[in-house]
Design a protein around this motif. Structure first.
Motif, mmCIF file in Angstrom:
data_model
loop_
_atom_site.group_PDB
_atom_site.id
_atom_site.type_symbol
_atom_site.label_atom_id
_atom_site.label_comp_id
_atom_site.label_asym_id
_atom_site.label_seq_id
_atom_site.Cartn_x
_atom_site.Cartn_y
_atom_site.Cartn_z
ATOM 1 N N GLN A 112 0.836 -1.205 0.000
ATOM 2 C CA GLN A 112 0.000 0.000 0.000
ATOM 3 C C GLN A 112 0.870 1.254 0.000
ATOM 4 O OE1 GLN A 112 -2.595 -0.368 3.374
ATOM 5 N NE2 GLN A 112 -4.061 -1.719 2.315
ATOM 6 N N GLN A 113 1.921 1.229 0.831
ATOM 7 C CA GLN A 113 2.817 2.385 0.876
ATOM 8 C C GLN A 113 3.492 2.589 -0.476
ATOM 9 O OE1 GLN A 113 5.553 1.781 4.097
ATOM 10 N NE2 GLN A 113 4.079 2.423 5.673
ATOM 11 N N LEU A 114 3.936 1.467 -1.066
ATOM 12 C CA LEU A 114 4.563 1.585 -2.387
ATOM 13 C C LEU A 114 3.567 2.117 -3.421
ATOM 14 C CD1 LEU A 114 6.749 -1.643 -2.613
ATOM 15 C CD2 LEU A 114 7.548 0.719 -2.485
ATOM 16 N N GLU A 115 2.348 1.660 -3.346
ATOM 17 C CA GLU A 115 1.316 2.134 -4.277
ATOM 18 C C GLU A 115 1.064 3.624 -4.070
ATOM 19 O OE1 GLU A 115 -1.121 2.022 -7.424
ATOM 20 O OE2 GLU A 115 0.091 0.328 -6.760
ATOM 21 N N GLN A 116 1.009 4.038 -2.800
ATOM 22 C CA GLN A 116 0.811 5.462 -2.498
ATOM 23 C C GLN A 116 1.994 6.275 -3.011
ATOM 24 O OE1 GLN A 116 0.202 5.682 1.722
ATOM 25 N NE2 GLN A 116 -1.944 5.000 1.614
ATOM 26 N N GLN A 117 3.210 5.750 -2.753
ATOM 27 C CA GLN A 117 4.398 6.463 -3.225
ATOM 28 C C GLN A 117 4.412 6.523 -4.754
ATOM 29 O OE1 GLN A 117 7.731 4.451 -1.431
ATOM 30 N NE2 GLN A 117 7.366 5.366 0.599
ATOM 31 N N GLN A 119 1.748 6.487 -6.711
ATOM 32 C CA GLN A 119 0.733 7.463 -7.116
ATOM 33 C C GLN A 119 1.244 8.883 -6.896
ATOM 34 O OE1 GLN A 119 -2.079 6.923 -8.749
ATOM 35 N NE2 GLN A 119 -1.667 4.712 -8.703
ATOM 36 N N GLN A 120 1.907 9.079 -5.758
ATOM 37 C CA GLN A 120 2.443 10.411 -5.464
ATOM 38 C C GLN A 120 3.539 10.765 -6.466
ATOM 39 O OE1 GLN A 120 3.906 10.823 -1.511
ATOM 40 N NE2 GLN A 120 3.941 13.044 -1.590
ATOM 41 N N ALA A 121 4.404 9.768 -6.772
ATOM 42 C CA ALA A 121 5.467 10.024 -7.746
ATOM 43 C C ALA A 121 4.865 10.326 -9.113
ATOM 44 C CB ALA A 121 6.403 8.826 -7.824
ATOM 45 N N LEU A 122 3.813 9.612 -9.496
ATOM 46 C CA LEU A 122 3.155 9.872 -10.777
ATOM 47 C C LEU A 122 2.530 11.263 -10.784
ATOM 48 C CD1 LEU A 122 1.477 6.432 -11.641
ATOM 49 C CD2 LEU A 122 3.382 7.543 -12.816
ATOM 50 N N ASN A 124 3.533 13.817 -8.950
ATOM 51 C CA ASN A 124 4.647 14.764 -9.000
ATOM 52 C C ASN A 124 5.201 14.848 -10.421
ATOM 53 O OD1 ASN A 124 4.499 15.437 -6.320
ATOM 54 N ND2 ASN A 124 6.101 13.995 -5.670
ATOM 55 N N LEU A 125 5.333 13.681 -11.038
ATOM 56 C CA LEU A 125 5.839 13.646 -12.403
ATOM 57 C C LEU A 125 4.870 14.359 -13.345
ATOM 58 C CD1 LEU A 125 8.081 12.617 -14.261
ATOM 59 C CD2 LEU A 125 6.761 10.522 -14.546
ATOM 60 N N SER A 126 3.595 14.111 -13.134
ATOM 61 C CA SER A 126 2.580 14.765 -13.963
ATOM 62 C C SER A 126 2.634 16.274 -13.763
ATOM 63 C CB SER A 126 1.203 14.223 -13.610
ATOM 64 O OG SER A 126 0.206 14.882 -14.339
ATOM 65 N N ASN A 127 2.780 16.698 -12.514
ATOM 66 C CA ASN A 127 2.884 18.130 -12.226
ATOM 67 C C ASN A 127 4.143 18.714 -12.866
ATOM 68 O OD1 ASN A 127 0.522 18.179 -10.784
ATOM 69 N ND2 ASN A 127 1.527 17.929 -8.783
ATOM 70 N N GLN A 128 5.240 17.983 -12.767
ATOM 71 C CA GLN A 128 6.489 18.470 -13.353
ATOM 72 C C GLN A 128 6.370 18.533 -14.881
ATOM 73 O OE1 GLN A 128 9.639 15.984 -11.897
ATOM 74 N NE2 GLN A 128 9.653 16.940 -9.858
ATOM 75 N N VAL A 129 5.718 17.504 -15.444
ATOM 76 C CA VAL A 129 5.518 17.509 -16.901
ATOM 77 C C VAL A 129 4.651 18.700 -17.285
ATOM 78 C CG1 VAL A 129 4.414 16.270 -18.818
ATOM 79 C CG2 VAL A 129 5.907 15.056 -17.232
ATOM 80 N N ASP A 130 3.614 18.950 -16.488
ATOM 81 C CA ASP A 130 2.754 20.105 -16.757
ATOM 82 C C ASP A 130 3.557 21.400 -16.664
ATOM 83 O OD1 ASP A 130 0.521 18.580 -17.217
ATOM 84 O OD2 ASP A 130 -0.328 18.851 -15.192
ATOM 85 N N GLU A 131 4.389 21.514 -15.656
ATOM 86 C CA GLU A 131 5.195 22.721 -15.484
ATOM 87 C C GLU A 131 6.179 22.881 -16.641
ATOM 88 O OE1 GLU A 131 7.092 22.928 -11.642
ATOM 89 O OE2 GLU A 131 5.186 22.636 -10.610
ATOM 90 N N VAL A 132 6.818 21.761 -17.016
ATOM 91 C CA VAL A 132 7.767 21.821 -18.128
ATOM 92 C C VAL A 132 7.012 22.188 -19.413
ATOM 93 C CG1 VAL A 132 9.307 20.431 -19.574
ATOM 94 C CG2 VAL A 132 9.459 20.288 -17.098
ATOM 95 N N ALA A 133 5.839 21.590 -19.571
ATOM 96 C CA ALA A 133 5.049 21.892 -20.766
ATOM 97 C C ALA A 133 4.650 23.360 -20.766
ATOM 98 C CB ALA A 133 3.818 21.004 -20.831
ATOM 99 N N LYS A 134 4.264 23.888 -19.610
ATOM 100 C CA LYS A 134 3.897 25.301 -19.508
ATOM 101 C C LYS A 134 5.116 26.174 -19.774
ATOM 102 C CE LYS A 134 0.139 24.819 -16.229
ATOM 103 N NZ LYS A 134 -0.310 25.074 -14.881
ATOM 104 N N PHE A 135 6.248 25.738 -19.250
ATOM 105 C CA PHE A 135 7.469 26.508 -19.448
ATOM 106 C C PHE A 135 7.833 26.541 -20.932
ATOM 107 C CE2 PHE A 135 12.137 26.635 -19.639
ATOM 108 C CZ PHE A 135 12.341 27.877 -19.096
ATOM 109 N N ILE A 136 7.758 25.366 -21.550
ATOM 110 C CA ILE A 136 8.080 25.285 -22.980
ATOM 111 C C ILE A 136 7.065 26.111 -23.774
ATOM 112 C CG2 ILE A 136 8.182 23.730 -24.966
ATOM 113 C CD1 ILE A 136 9.363 21.635 -23.130
#
Length: 143
Positions: A112-117, A119-122, A124-136
């Motif tokens: 469960q912890q790994l699944e939560q981590q 999901q959280q990593a995904l 975070n990655l999605s947010n970072q991708v969004d930020e990079v996409a916005k930046f680009i």
């Protein structure tokens, strides 16, 4: 008077009387007391032999009783050992089941912890991708 080997004169009855008197005196003074002592000794020996036989029989009975008690004690000890082994086996199986349940629970919690981590990593990655996409996108728009 001739002295032959066997003269039958007045001394023969006296000698016969002396032999009888000596035999009677020896019987009264020596033989009877000795026979009494011998009889007492034989009686005492017979009593001691009987006592020894009785004690031997009693010792054999006690030995048999002790062997019976020892056999019962050994059987009781074997039964107790078997019970203790069975209890130990049951306790070990219970502890093993508890350990397996704890391991399963820990594994599930870890998953469960790994699944939560994940999901959280995904996220975070999605947010970072969004930020990079916005930046680009903002860089491309500036040009």
């Amino acid at each position: 008077m001739s002295t032959g080997l066997f003269d039958f004169n007045g001394t023969l009855p006296v000698m016969g009387l002396q032999v009888v008197l000596l035999s009677w005196l020896l019987e009264q003074i020596l033989y009877s007391p000795i026979q009494g002592v011998i009889q007492k000794r034989q009686n005492k020996i017979q009593q001691e032999l009987q006592l020894a036989a009785d004690q031997l029989q009693k010792a054999q009975q006690l030995t048999q009783e002790y062997q019976t008690q020892l056999q019962k004690a050994r059987e009781k000890a074997r039964e107790r050992i078997r019970q203790v082994q069975q209890e130990a086996q049951t306790m070990m199986e219970d502890q093993l089941k508890q350990a397996q349940q704890q391991m399963t629970q820990l594994f599930n919690e870890a998953m469960q912890q790994l699944e939560q981590q994940k999901q959280q990593a995904l996220m975070n990655l999605s947010n970072q991708v969004d930020e990079v996409a916005k930046f680009i996108l903002s860089k491309l728009m500036k040009q």
